[in-house]
Design an enzyme around this catalytic site. Structure first.
Site, PDB file in Angstrom:
ATOM      1  N   LYS A  79       0.830  -1.195   0.031  1.00 47.71           N
ATOM      2  CA  LYS A  79       0.092   0.134   0.040  1.00 47.71           C
ATOM      3  C   LYS A  79       0.852   1.138   0.068  1.00 47.71           C
ATOM      4  O   LYS A  79       1.891   1.245   0.792  1.00 47.71           O
ATOM      5  CB  LYS A  79      -0.747  -0.270   1.170  1.00 47.71           C
ATOM      6  CG  LYS A  79      -1.984   1.079   1.263  1.00 47.71           C
ATOM      7  CD  LYS A  79      -3.225   0.767   0.643  1.00 47.71           C
ATOM      8  CE  LYS A  79      -4.084   1.838   0.677  1.00 47.71           C
ATOM      9  NZ  LYS A  79      -3.874   2.679  -0.608  1.00 47.71           N
ATOM     10  N   LYS A 103       4.816   2.792   8.769  1.00 43.83           N
ATOM     11  CA  LYS A 103       3.531   3.281   9.339  1.00 43.83           C
ATOM     12  C   LYS A 103       2.533   2.145   9.263  1.00 43.83           C
ATOM     13  O   LYS A 103       1.839   2.502  10.301  1.00 43.83           O
ATOM     14  CB  LYS A 103       3.224   4.450   8.165  1.00 43.83           C
ATOM     15  CG  LYS A 103       3.659   5.607   8.138  1.00 43.83           C
ATOM     16  CD  LYS A 103       3.190   6.803   7.222  1.00 43.83           C
ATOM     17  CE  LYS A 103       4.291   7.751   7.144  1.00 43.83           C
ATOM     18  NZ  LYS A 103       3.488   9.157   6.450  1.00 43.83           N
ATOM     19  N   LYS A 115       5.364   2.677  -3.048  1.00 37.13           N
ATOM     20  CA  LYS A 115       5.290   4.099  -3.254  1.00 37.13           C
ATOM     21  C   LYS A 115       5.596   3.809  -4.752  1.00 37.13           C
ATOM     22  O   LYS A 115       6.381   3.291  -5.413  1.00 37.13           O
ATOM     23  CB  LYS A 115       6.418   4.870  -2.634  1.00 37.13           C
ATOM     24  CG  LYS A 115       6.334   6.418  -2.813  1.00 37.13           C
ATOM     25  CD  LYS A 115       4.880   6.884  -2.093  1.00 37.13           C
ATOM     26  CE  LYS A 115       4.961   7.252  -0.862  1.00 37.13           C
ATOM     27  NZ  LYS A 115       3.837   8.030  -0.069  1.00 37.13           N
ATOM     28  N   THR A 199      -5.123  12.796   7.775  1.00 41.59           N
ATOM     29  CA  THR A 199      -3.765  12.986   8.321  1.00 41.59           C
ATOM     30  C   THR A 199      -3.738  14.082   9.487  1.00 41.59           C
ATOM     31  O   THR A 199      -3.385  13.687  10.663  1.00 41.59           O
ATOM     32  CB  THR A 199      -2.870  13.552   7.305  1.00 41.59           C
ATOM     33  OG1 THR A 199      -2.796  12.528   6.233  1.00 41.59           O
ATOM     34  CG2 THR A 199      -1.522  13.827   7.589  1.00 41.59           C
ATOM     35  N   ASN A 230      -2.466  21.545   3.263  1.00 36.84           N
ATOM     36  CA  ASN A 230      -3.580  20.821   3.612  1.00 36.84           C
ATOM     37  C   ASN A 230      -3.435  20.043   5.001  1.00 36.84           C
ATOM     38  O   ASN A 230      -4.333  20.176   5.675  1.00 36.84           O
ATOM     39  CB  ASN A 230      -3.442  19.636   2.766  1.00 36.84           C
ATOM     40  CG  ASN A 230      -3.816  19.535   1.200  1.00 36.84           C
ATOM     41  OD1 ASN A 230      -4.472  20.581   0.990  1.00 36.84           O
ATOM     42  ND2 ASN A 230      -2.981  18.910   0.377  1.00 36.84           N
ATOM     43  N   SER A 357      -7.265   5.218   4.604  1.00 38.39           N
ATOM     44  CA  SER A 357      -7.314   4.549   3.283  1.00 38.39           C
ATOM     45  C   SER A 357      -7.404   2.909   3.118  1.00 38.39           C
ATOM     46  O   SER A 357      -7.972   2.221   2.593  1.00 38.39           O
ATOM     47  CB  SER A 357      -5.878   4.682   2.684  1.00 38.39           C
ATOM     48  OG  SER A 357      -5.623   5.628   1.689  1.00 38.39           O
TER      49      SER A 357
HETATM   50  P1  NAD Z   1       0.929  21.410   1.131  1.00 42.54           P
HETATM   51  O1  NAD Z   1       1.663  21.834   0.107  1.00 42.54           O
HETATM   52  O2  NAD Z   1      -0.605  21.630   0.979  1.00 42.54           O
HETATM   53  O3  NAD Z   1       1.459  22.560   2.263  1.00 42.54           O
HETATM   54  C1  NAD Z   1       2.705  22.855   2.658  1.00 42.54           C
HETATM   55  C2  NAD Z   1       2.784  24.343   3.438  1.00 42.54           C
HETATM   56  O4  NAD Z   1       3.984  24.487   3.802  1.00 42.54           O
HETATM   57  C3  NAD Z   1       2.416  25.492   2.708  1.00 42.54           C
HETATM   58  O5  NAD Z   1       1.513  26.397   3.809  1.00 42.54           O
HETATM   59  C4  NAD Z   1       3.518  26.229   2.202  1.00 42.54           C
HETATM   60  O6  NAD Z   1       3.497  27.515   2.039  1.00 42.54           O
HETATM   61  C5  NAD Z   1       4.716  25.882   3.354  1.00 42.54           C
HETATM   62  N1  NAD Z   1       6.105  25.653   3.050  1.00 42.54           N
HETATM   63  C6  NAD Z   1       6.608  25.121   1.989  1.00 42.54           C
HETATM   64  N2  NAD Z   1       7.758  25.498   2.064  1.00 42.54           N
HETATM   65  C7  NAD Z   1       8.144  25.999   3.192  1.00 42.54           C
HETATM   66  C8  NAD Z   1       9.245  26.323   3.886  1.00 42.54           C
HETATM   67  N3  NAD Z   1      10.419  26.116   3.258  1.00 42.54           N
HETATM   68  N4  NAD Z   1       9.198  26.656   5.212  1.00 42.54           N
HETATM   69  C9  NAD Z   1       7.982  26.931   5.878  1.00 42.54           C
HETATM   70  N5  NAD Z   1       6.693  26.594   5.102  1.00 42.54           N
HETATM   71  C10 NAD Z   1       6.849  26.179   3.763  1.00 42.54           C
HETATM   72  O7  NAD Z   1       1.569  20.434   1.994  1.00 42.54           O
HETATM   73  P2  NAD Z   1       0.865  19.277   2.984  1.00 42.54           P
HETATM   74  O8  NAD Z   1      -0.080  18.277   2.328  1.00 42.54           O
HETATM   75  O9  NAD Z   1       0.088  20.194   3.879  1.00 42.54           O
HETATM   76  O10 NAD Z   1       2.118  18.499   3.596  1.00 42.54           O
HETATM   77  C11 NAD Z   1       2.927  19.004   4.668  1.00 42.54           C
HETATM   78  C12 NAD Z   1       3.839  17.948   5.210  1.00 42.54           C
HETATM   79  O11 NAD Z   1       3.045  17.094   5.753  1.00 42.54           O
HETATM   80  C13 NAD Z   1       4.709  17.506   4.237  1.00 42.54           C
HETATM   81  O12 NAD Z   1       5.991  17.051   4.593  1.00 42.54           O
HETATM   82  C14 NAD Z   1       4.047  16.174   3.821  1.00 42.54           C
HETATM   83  O13 NAD Z   1       4.516  15.226   3.203  1.00 42.54           O
HETATM   84  C15 NAD Z   1       3.343  15.634   5.105  1.00 42.54           C
HETATM   85  N6  NAD Z   1       2.165  14.842   5.066  1.00 42.54           N
HETATM   86  C16 NAD Z   1       1.267  15.521   4.441  1.00 42.54           C
HETATM   87  C17 NAD Z   1      -0.048  14.259   4.380  1.00 42.54           C
HETATM   88  C18 NAD Z   1      -1.487  15.010   3.705  1.00 42.54           C
HETATM   89  O14 NAD Z   1      -2.322  14.032   3.863  1.00 42.54           O
HETATM   90  N7  NAD Z   1      -1.536  16.155   3.250  1.00 42.54           N
HETATM   91  C19 NAD Z   1       0.021  13.127   4.962  1.00 42.54           C
HETATM   92  C20 NAD Z   1       1.196  12.706   5.332  1.00 42.54           C
HETATM   93  C21 NAD Z   1       2.380  13.533   5.452  1.00 42.54           C
END
Ligand code: NAD
Length: 423
Positions: A79, A103, A115, A199, A230, A357
């Site tokens: 997965k 995870k 992945k 998440t 997000n 999921s």
């Molecule tokens: P996103 O792209 O929706 O949002 C990212 C945020 O971080 C934005 O506000 C952006 O402006 C900010 N950002 C980008 N570069 C930056 C920097 N250098 N310094 C500070 N802020 C910065 O991404 P997301 O989906 O919210 O994911 C954020 C983190 O969470 C990632 O590491 C992602 O892998 C992890 N994650 C997300 C999910 C999910 O379901 N969305 C699941 C598991 C892990």
């Protein structure tokens, strides 16, 4: 759909693979497994590289390269998400497939990690071209995926529409309707309630459990969330709803901090689809400054390598919960642990997505669907249990929560491989 944080994640992958191997080795040694088990689990069992054609809008045919990595299927089917990004590379998908194994082991769902990715830039492609890539990729990897073999999901720059094209293509190839082939689908095609906020919900549950361990009341607790995309935006909302005071948030362009608490509803209304909001304010500070600000709970939810050997000593929070992938380096983890800061690692804190999921796949297999409340209850049970197992393992082995999470995450896979007679 576009997920800005993930651009940085591809850079992080250069050493992600090696650092993952280092902790897996340590975890297996703590469990007393011989080196042959490490040799089995230190890299994916299978990584497929595919090259496939897509007809572009201008009539030309362009070749695209994609990958699908399958870490280990001793426990159950594979997965893991599929990302569409110009910097996708084999090393990255391999490392991320190993994280998915961890995870799944931590939240106790019967999967091995996988992945996938396609080297492309969806921001420069039309809707129709994206559909061509989605269908072409599924055709190219179809022999090694399927509802009982390997179940993909959304990841960087992919979304429920892309999952819909992919499931449609797979159903055509397999000649039967197979909603359990992929998760993260639109609800009408067998998607699950609660997938979009899973998440952030999972991270929130980990914050609650960590606060209990520290005897901290979340009502009025001062929280800083780095990143307002997000994950970060939903998280800020959930923290706010719990009565916590969100005193700082940031995006890629800067940060805002107010010790009296920020107006989260206003910020949510004003943020754009890339998670940018600080450009509306004048008195911003840098992300680095934000991390060193006074607070009780710090939630990095942006990009990798934010808390390093350099700034770990400046962190004021007594609890850190990692929503982002890899926000804290291994050196910084050691410093924070010595300082008595409770750090809840990414492989545990951000496992809510894969958990829901899994619920989606179960519902597809049953042909019976749960309500949003039922999903929320099941997610809570899984995450609370996972937190407890990791916390207890950290006490039992006298290690930090990161190593404890790896110990919990890898154990089941090692045991299953043993029972199967692989090692
Ligand atoms: P996103 O792209 O929706 O949002 C990212 C945020 O971080 C934005 O506000 C952006 O402006 C900010 N950002 C980008 N570069 C930056 C920097 N250098 N310094 C500070 N802020 C910065 O991404 P997301 O989906 O919210 O994911 C954020 C983190 O969470 C990632 O590491 C992602 O892998 C992890 N994650 C997300 C999910 C999910 O379901 N969305 C699941 C598991 C892990």
């Amino acid at each position: 759909m576009v997920n800005t944080a993930e651009k940085e994640q591809t850079a992080e992958s250069l050493d992600l693979f090696e650092s993952t191997q280092v902790i897996i080795k340590e975890a297996l040694e703590s469990l007393g497994y011989p080196d042959e088990v490490y040799q089995l689990l230190k890299e994916p069992m299978r990584t497929l590289t595919v090259n496939f054609p897509v007809r572009m809008d201008d009539g030309t045919v362009k070749m695209f390269t994609g990958y699908r990595s399958q870490h280990n299927d001793a426990v159950g089917p594979i997965k893991g998400g599929v990302r569409f990004h110009p910097e996708v590379n084999e090393n990255e998908v391999k490392a991320l497939s190993m994280w998915m194994s961890l995870k799944s082991g931590i939240v106790d769902i019967p999967y091995g990690g996988g992945k996938g990715g396609v080297i492309c830039d969806p921001r420069e492609m039309s809707f129709r071209e994206l559909e061509g890539i989605s269908r072409g990729y599924v055709r190219a990897i179809s022999q090694i995926v399927g509802p009982t073999k390997d179940i993909p999901a959304p990841d960087v720059f992919t979304n429920s529409q892309i999952m819909a094209w992919m499931v449609d293509e797979y159903s055509k190839i397999s000649e039967f309707d197979s909603p359990g082939f992929i998760t993260g689908k639109p609800i009408v095609l067998g998607g699950s309630h609660g997938r979009d906020t899973a998440t952030a919900r999972g991270v929130t549950i980990c914050v609650e459990e960590a606060a209990k361990k520290r005897g901290m009341d979340l009502t009025g607790a001062r929280v800083i969330v780095q990143g307002f995309g997000n994950a970060g935006s939903y998280l800020s909302k959930f923290m706010h709803d719990e009565g916590a005071k969100v005193v700082g948030i940031s995006d890629a362009y800067g940060a805002i901090y107010d010790e009296d608490g920020l107006d989260i509803d206003y910020l949510l209304e004003k943020r754009d689809s890339f998670g940018t909001v600080t450009n509306l304010f004048e008195n911003t500070i840098s992300n680095k400054e934000l991390l060193a600000k006074d607070c009780d709970i710090l939630i990095p939810a942006a990009v990798a390598n934010q808390i390093t050997e350099e700034n770990a000593k400046d962190i004021q929070a007594s609890i850190i919960v990692e929503a982002a992938n890899g926000p804290t380096t291994l050196e910084a983890t050691k410093i924070l642990s010595k300082r008595g800061i409770l750090l809840v690692p990414d492989v545990l804190a951000s496992a809510g997505g894969v958990t829901v999921s899994y619920f989606e796949w179960v519902q597809n297999n049953m042909g019976y669907y749960w309500s949003a409340e039922e999903i929320a209850g099941k997610l809570k049970d899984n995450l609370v249990n996972a937190f407890k197992k990791v916390y207890d393992a950290s006490e039992q082995h006298r290690v930090d929560m990161r190593l404890a999470a790896y110990i919990v995450g890898i154990r089941r896979m090692a045991e299953a491989s043993r029972f199967r007679g692989w090692v």
